[in-house]
Design a protein around this motif. Structure first.
Motif, PDB file in Angstrom:
ATOM      1  N   ILE A 187      19.096 -69.644 -14.491  1.00  0.00           N
ATOM      2  CA  ILE A 187      19.810 -69.177 -13.296  1.00  0.00           C
ATOM      3  C   ILE A 187      19.655 -70.205 -12.175  1.00  0.00           C
ATOM      4  O   ILE A 187      18.790 -71.082 -12.227  1.00  0.00           O
ATOM      5  N   TYR A 188      20.503 -70.076 -11.151  1.00  0.00           N
ATOM      6  CA  TYR A 188      20.270 -70.756  -9.871  1.00  0.00           C
ATOM      7  C   TYR A 188      20.068 -69.630  -8.857  1.00  0.00           C
ATOM      8  O   TYR A 188      20.969 -68.805  -8.673  1.00  0.00           O
ATOM      9  N   SER A 189      18.893 -69.603  -8.216  1.00  0.00           N
ATOM     10  CA  SER A 189      18.513 -68.411  -7.451  1.00  0.00           C
ATOM     11  C   SER A 189      19.496 -68.068  -6.319  1.00  0.00           C
ATOM     12  O   SER A 189      19.688 -66.908  -5.994  1.00  0.00           O
ATOM     13  N   ALA A 190      20.159 -69.069  -5.725  1.00  0.00           N
ATOM     14  CA  ALA A 190      21.030 -68.802  -4.566  1.00  0.00           C
ATOM     15  C   ALA A 190      22.432 -68.335  -4.941  1.00  0.00           C
ATOM     16  O   ALA A 190      23.178 -67.873  -4.070  1.00  0.00           O
ATOM     17  N   GLU A 191      22.811 -68.486  -6.220  1.00  0.00           N
ATOM     18  CA  GLU A 191      24.181 -68.141  -6.641  1.00  0.00           C
ATOM     19  C   GLU A 191      24.140 -67.360  -7.950  1.00  0.00           C
ATOM     20  O   GLU A 191      23.795 -67.932  -8.991  1.00  0.00           O
ATOM     21  N   TRP A 192      24.505 -66.099  -7.939  1.00  0.00           N
ATOM     22  CA  TRP A 192      24.410 -65.274  -9.152  1.00  0.00           C
ATOM     23  C   TRP A 192      25.351 -65.771 -10.256  1.00  0.00           C
ATOM     24  O   TRP A 192      25.151 -65.466 -11.425  1.00  0.00           O
ATOM     25  N   TRP A 193      26.393 -66.538  -9.919  1.00  0.00           N
ATOM     26  CA  TRP A 193      27.415 -66.948 -10.896  1.00  0.00           C
ATOM     27  C   TRP A 193      27.100 -68.290 -11.575  1.00  0.00           C
ATOM     28  O   TRP A 193      27.766 -68.665 -12.527  1.00  0.00           O
ATOM     29  N   HIS A 194      26.131 -69.043 -11.068  1.00  0.00           N
ATOM     30  CA  HIS A 194      25.896 -70.422 -11.538  1.00  0.00           C
ATOM     31  C   HIS A 194      24.788 -70.458 -12.600  1.00  0.00           C
ATOM     32  O   HIS A 194      23.657 -70.039 -12.349  1.00  0.00           O
ATOM     33  N   TYR A 195      25.121 -71.021 -13.759  1.00  0.00           N
ATOM     34  CA  TYR A 195      24.155 -71.174 -14.848  1.00  0.00           C
ATOM     35  C   TYR A 195      24.213 -72.601 -15.378  1.00  0.00           C
ATOM     36  O   TYR A 195      25.299 -73.176 -15.480  1.00  0.00           O
ATOM     37  N   SER A 196      23.041 -73.145 -15.713  1.00  0.00           N
ATOM     38  CA  SER A 196      23.029 -74.493 -16.286  1.00  0.00           C
ATOM     39  C   SER A 196      22.125 -74.511 -17.509  1.00  0.00           C
ATOM     40  O   SER A 196      21.275 -73.632 -17.689  1.00  0.00           O
ATOM     41  N   LEU A 197      22.338 -75.517 -18.324  1.00  0.00           N
ATOM     42  CA  LEU A 197      21.580 -75.640 -19.576  1.00  0.00           C
ATOM     43  C   LEU A 197      20.530 -76.742 -19.399  1.00  0.00           C
ATOM     44  O   LEU A 197      20.896 -77.902 -19.198  1.00  0.00           O
ATOM     45  N   PRO A 198      19.236 -76.387 -19.471  1.00  0.00           N
ATOM     46  CA  PRO A 198      18.194 -77.408 -19.248  1.00  0.00           C
ATOM     47  C   PRO A 198      18.341 -78.602 -20.190  1.00  0.00           C
ATOM     48  O   PRO A 198      18.113 -79.745 -19.780  1.00  0.00           O
ATOM     49  N   ALA A 199      18.752 -78.350 -21.432  1.00  0.00           N
ATOM     50  CA  ALA A 199      18.872 -79.438 -22.411  1.00  0.00           C
ATOM     51  C   ALA A 199      19.928 -80.458 -21.987  1.00  0.00           C
ATOM     52  O   ALA A 199      19.946 -81.585 -22.489  1.00  0.00           O
ATOM     53  N   ALA A 200      20.811 -80.055 -21.068  1.00  0.00           N
ATOM     54  CA  ALA A 200      21.887 -80.942 -20.646  1.00  0.00           C
ATOM     55  C   ALA A 200      21.589 -81.629 -19.310  1.00  0.00           C
ATOM     56  O   ALA A 200      22.420 -82.372 -18.790  1.00  0.00           O
ATOM     57  N   ALA A 201      20.386 -81.406 -18.776  1.00  0.00           N
ATOM     58  CA  ALA A 201      20.051 -81.939 -17.449  1.00  0.00           C
ATOM     59  C   ALA A 201      20.060 -83.465 -17.408  1.00  0.00           C
ATOM     60  O   ALA A 201      20.258 -84.067 -16.355  1.00  0.00           O
ATOM     61  N   ALA A 202      19.843 -84.097 -18.568  1.00  0.00           N
ATOM     62  CA  ALA A 202      19.803 -85.564 -18.608  1.00  0.00           C
ATOM     63  C   ALA A 202      21.150 -86.170 -19.013  1.00  0.00           C
ATOM     64  O   ALA A 202      21.255 -87.390 -19.139  1.00  0.00           O
ATOM     65  N   PHE A 203      22.143 -85.339 -19.214  1.00  0.00           N
ATOM     66  CA  PHE A 203      23.461 -85.886 -19.572  1.00  0.00           C
ATOM     67  C   PHE A 203      23.987 -86.736 -18.413  1.00  0.00           C
ATOM     68  O   PHE A 203      23.656 -86.494 -17.250  1.00  0.00           O
ATOM     69  N   PRO A 204      24.840 -87.716 -18.702  1.00  0.00           N
ATOM     70  CA  PRO A 204      25.265 -88.631 -17.633  1.00  0.00           C
ATOM     71  C   PRO A 204      26.182 -87.965 -16.605  1.00  0.00           C
ATOM     72  O   PRO A 204      26.932 -87.041 -16.945  1.00  0.00           O
ATOM     73  N   LEU A 205      26.092 -88.450 -15.361  1.00  0.00           N
ATOM     74  CA  LEU A 205      27.029 -88.026 -14.308  1.00  0.00           C
ATOM     75  C   LEU A 205      28.374 -88.684 -14.604  1.00  0.00           C
ATOM     76  O   LEU A 205      28.424 -89.883 -14.826  1.00  0.00           O
TER      77      LEU A 205
END
Ligand code: ZN
Length: 211
Positions: A187-205
């Motif tokens: 989760i992202y604590s400030a936004e109930w709608w936003h989810y991210s995948l930790p395994a993808a945190a290092a993917f390129p910008l």
């Protein structure tokens, strides 16, 4: 030596197979019944302008695989919180992959790091690693009631905001539990709608502009 030569020939194949998880793919190609409502392809967003040039939603392949698990589970929900859903529940996506150029534009309009990631470090949306979602009734396409609409930058959007009717809390909690427990998202604590995948945190910008 011949073994080494063979290994060197195969190396590019091995490397490309390993990098496929960060490849951007069309979400609908993998999850045909997911609902797309890309708010940044309309002027109905905080920037009050159309920032995208496509209605296609892209995400990293790894993220789409996890979202598919979530959608497969939601489809099975025929009862939730006293309401019946004859075709089950599903996801609606408000935003997925976001080109980095759009991140710079958003930061110019709203340089508030709680709600817009600084483009210098980038958002997980720029990696195809984050998705903004809500729940829908698959039979009607209607959204389930949630604490706020998309991009409501107030404390009401926070996961810790609890001054809400019980049915809305139950909907937010269902989305959270299924995204986290089934999909492996955080989760992202400030936004109930936003989810991210930790395994993808290092993917390129990325700054790929889908058409
Ligand atoms: Zn987001």
């Amino acid at each position: 030596m011949r073994k080494l030569a063979l290994w060197l020939m195969l190396l590019p194949l091995i490397v490309s197979a390993q990098s496929a998880d960060d490849e951007l793919v069309k979400v609908k190609a993998f999850i045909p019944d997911i609902v797309l409502d890309l708010k940044y392809n309309t002027s109905d967003n905080f920037a009050e302008q159309k920032l995208y040039s496509t209605d296609e939603c892209f995400l990293a392949l790894n993220v789409v695989k996890q979202l598919k698990l979530v959608q497969d589970s939601l489809r099975m929900f025929r009862q939730h919180n006293g309401t019946s859903y004859p075709q089950g529940l599903g996801l609606k996506i408000w935003d997925g992959y976001r080109p980095r150029a759009v991140q710079y534009l958003m930061w110019e309009i709203l340089p508030d790091p709680t709600f817009v990631a600084d483009p210098a470090t980038g958002s997980s949306h720029n990696r195809g690693a984050a998705v903004d979602v809500t729940l829908v009734d698959r039979a009607t396409g209607e959204e389930l009631e949630m604490p706020t609409c998309f991009d409501d930058f107030s404390e009401r959007a926070s996961h810790s905001y609890s001054n809400l009717p019980a049915n809305i809390l139950a909907n937010r909690e269902l989305l959270e539990s299924i995204m986290v427990d089934v999909g492996g998202f955080v989760i992202y604590s400030a936004e109930w709608w936003h989810y991210s995948l930790p395994a993808a945190a290092a993917f390129p910008l990325l700054d790929f502009q889908p058409k």
